[in-house]
Scaffold this motif. Structure first.
Motif, PDB file in Angstrom:
ATOM      1  N   TRP A   2       0.613  -1.506   0.347  1.00  0.00           N
ATOM      2  CA  TRP A   2       0.065  -0.252   0.007  1.00  0.00           C
ATOM      3  C   TRP A   2       0.830   1.257  -0.062  1.00  0.00           C
ATOM      4  N   ASP A   3       0.052   2.440  -0.278  1.00  0.00           N
ATOM      5  CA  ASP A   3       1.314   3.361  -0.774  1.00  0.00           C
ATOM      6  C   ASP A   3       1.260   3.375   0.389  1.00  0.00           C
ATOM      7  N   ALA A   4       1.437   3.745   1.871  1.00  0.00           N
ATOM      8  CA  ALA A   4       1.859   3.992   3.228  1.00  0.00           C
ATOM      9  C   ALA A   4       3.189   3.574   2.874  1.00  0.00           C
ATOM     10  N   ALA A   5       3.245   2.466   2.953  1.00  0.00           N
ATOM     11  CA  ALA A   5       4.943   1.487   2.932  1.00  0.00           C
ATOM     12  C   ALA A   5       5.550   2.766   2.095  1.00  0.00           C
ATOM     13  N   LEU A   6       5.356   2.875   0.654  1.00  0.00           N
ATOM     14  CA  LEU A   6       6.210   3.442   0.429  1.00  0.00           C
ATOM     15  C   LEU A   6       6.535   4.997   0.424  1.00  0.00           C
ATOM     16  N   TYR A   7       5.340   5.670   1.379  1.00  0.00           N
ATOM     17  CA  TYR A   7       5.526   7.035   1.731  1.00  0.00           C
ATOM     18  C   TYR A   7       6.721   7.420   2.865  1.00  0.00           C
ATOM     19  N   LEU A   8       6.409   5.766   3.656  1.00  0.00           N
ATOM     20  CA  LEU A   8       7.131   5.169   5.058  1.00  0.00           C
ATOM     21  C   LEU A   8       8.990   4.622   5.016  1.00  0.00           C
ATOM     22  N   ALA A   9       8.704   4.379   3.242  1.00  0.00           N
ATOM     23  CA  ALA A   9      10.238   3.742   3.584  1.00  0.00           C
ATOM     24  C   ALA A   9      11.223   5.267   2.340  1.00  0.00           C
ATOM     25  N   GLU A  10      10.745   6.284   1.982  1.00  0.00           N
ATOM     26  CA  GLU A  10      10.573   7.571   1.793  1.00  0.00           C
ATOM     27  C   GLU A  10      11.059   8.125   2.692  1.00  0.00           C
ATOM     28  N   TRP A  11      10.791   8.022   3.385  1.00  0.00           N
ATOM     29  CA  TRP A  11      10.826   8.887   4.468  1.00  0.00           C
ATOM     30  C   TRP A  11      12.245   8.462   5.523  1.00  0.00           C
TER      31      TRP A  11
END
Length: 340
Positions: A139-148
């Motif tokens: 899910w997109d929040a996993a991408l967001y957290l990984a980027e951070w």
């Protein structure tokens, strides 16, 4: 293609490469930019370059997306070529012929390129809901957290990370590959999710340490690689887990992505966070980061209200540029830092 056109092509090629490897919806590809470049070009080199960056990419050859996705992609590429060129491009038709004979599967691969040149490759379900869970896809929040995390590696270097609700494993694998944690605990509840999670860990060159979940230990992984984090996989039921069980993980930092999707889950999550706080006793507060897609503001308000009820302090984390990974669709993202 003239030199000026070649100079503009890398950005377009990179966009196609990243979206294709992550198997993003075809409507999100920069088709209009491709059409404009094809009209201005006298040859088909750009299409051949796109073919090499997508269907012929080494990652795709080794870990292919779904056959259906590749067929639709090649059909669209052929359509764009035929709209501006009268001569067929044999390489496109040959690639389509190969995939037409491929068998469909309930599993597919998605690959996410990292700044280091490495990639995180995941085996995922082709269905949003499979085996009674939504945890078999990213899910997109996993991408967001990984980027951070990759923008803030100091939060993870030489530390033990506990991830709640790891799902397919994207965030954790990206952190393990780029942020040099000492240890990483992937956790989830559903048996099929844990099975796929373990497969994805091995797919990315990591091994599972014994101790936390012996049944998930991979045979032959007894020799540790000192350059890689100690990785464990834990079955974690948020409604049944105890303080001693959580304390055994000895986390230095806790993270979670896309776990705020219903009131009951939020209550269970806050229970776990409260117990993690209890594990600290007289030690400094434990930082936890929770990333989420804002689908329903009421759900987010419920989470912060429940945190207040149990005395957990929190603050909003500033937004970061979402430029590294191709997201499924534009969505409002958020992240909170909790002090446990």
């Amino acid at each position: 293609m003239v030199p000026e056109e070649r100079a503009e092509a890398p950005g377009l090629l990179q966009s196609f490469e990243r979206r294709f490897l992550a198997a993003r919806a075809l409507r999100s590809f920069p088709w209009q930019s491709l059409e404009e470049k094809l009209r201005d070009s006298s040859d088909s080199q750009l299409l051949l370059d796109i073919l090499q960056k997508t269907v012929k990419h080494p990652l795709c050859v080794k870990h292919p997306p779904s056959a259906k996705f590749v067929r639709y992609f090649l059909s669209e590429l052929i359509k764009k070529h035929e709209a501006v060129h009268s001569e067929p491009l044999d390489e496109l038709y040959e690639a389509l012929a190969e995939v037409l004979t491929a068998e469909e599967s309930t599993q597919c691969h998605r690959s996410y390129l990292l700044p280091s040149g490495d990639a995180v490759t995941l085996s995922e379900s082709t269905a949003i809901v499979s085996h009674g869970t939504t945890g078999l896809i990213t899910w997109d929040a996993a991408l967001y957290l990984a980027e951070w995390a990759m923008e803030n590696p100091a939060a993870f270097i030489d530390r033990t990370v506990l991830e709640l609700g790891s799902g397919a494993g994207l965030t954790g694998l990206a952190i393990c590959k780029t942020c040099r944690p000492k240890g990483y605990v992937f956790s989830d509840y559903h048996g099929r999710v844990l099975e796929q999670l373990r497969e994805n860990i091995f797919l990315n060159g990591l091994s599972v340490e014994p101790g936390v979940t012996p049944l998930l230990q991979h045979p032959g992984c007894g020799i540790p690689d000192l350059e890689k984090p100690a990785v464990t996989v834990a079955h974690l039921d948020w409604d049944l887990v105890t303080v001693p069980q959580l304390s055994a993980f000895q986390p230095d930092i806790v993270i979670a992505a896309d776990v705020l999707y219903c009131p009951q889950t939020i209550l269970s999550l806050v229970r776990v966070l409260q117990m993690l706080s209890a594990c600290r006793k007289d030690r400094p507060a434990l930082d936890a980061y929770v990333a989420f897609t804002i689908r329903n503001p009421e759900t987010c308000r419920l989470f912060t209200a429940e945190l207040g009820q149990v005395g957990i302090r929190w603050e909003a984390v500033p937004h970061h540029n979402q430029k590294l990974f191709p997201y499924e669709k534009p969505s409002e993202m958020g992240m909170l830092k909790l002090m446990l």
